[in-house]
Scaffold this motif. Structure first.
Motif: not given
Length: 131
Positions: A36-43, A93-99, A103-111
């Motif tokens: 769960r270190g990155f939102p892989y499931g949602t992606l 999930e992206t908002l939680h990463l930002l909060l 920022y790197l994981r949030a940007f990576l998730n968005i991209l």
């Protein structure tokens, strides 16, 4: 409610229930595998769902056309895939990463989500048109 609309709403609801269960199963399996270190499931469900939406939008509408029931098309595209894909979960999930100032994981998730999901829908369109 008219007699025509109610059956369509019912099949959309059934498709939605199946999509939600499938989303839970797929994303839980992915998280179990990758963590769960990155939102892989949602992606993963968003990429899969985007591919299926692109493919089935062409296949069900252009290839099968009027031969394929509008109720089944609604159950699959609106109900199942609408419930299977998870833009609201992606947003949270992206908002939680930002909060969390990640920022790197949030940007990576968005991209990754935008590029791969739009790409997956395009590949689905392409595959369906090759049939």
């Amino acid at each position: 409610m008219s007699n025509i609309i109610f059956p369509q709403l019912l099949v959309i609801a059934c498709g939605g229930a199946l999509g939600a269960i499938t989303r839970f199963w797929v994303s839980t399996s992915i998280y179990h595998w990758l963590g769960r270190g990155f939102p892989y499931g949602t992606l993963a469900v968003n990429i899969i769902g985007s591919f299926l939406m692109g493919f089935l939008a062409v296949y069900l509408v252009e290839r099968l056309g009027p031969e394929f029931s509008p109720q089944w098309r609604a159950a699959i595209l609106i109900g199942f895939l609408g419930s299977f894909t998870t833009f609201s979960t992606f947003s949270l999930e992206t908002l939680h990463l930002l909060l969390d100032d990640d920022y790197l994981r949030a940007f990576l998730n968005i991209l990754l989500s935008l590029v791969t999901c739009i790409g997956a829908a395009g590949v689905g369109f392409w595959f369906a048109r090759q049939l």
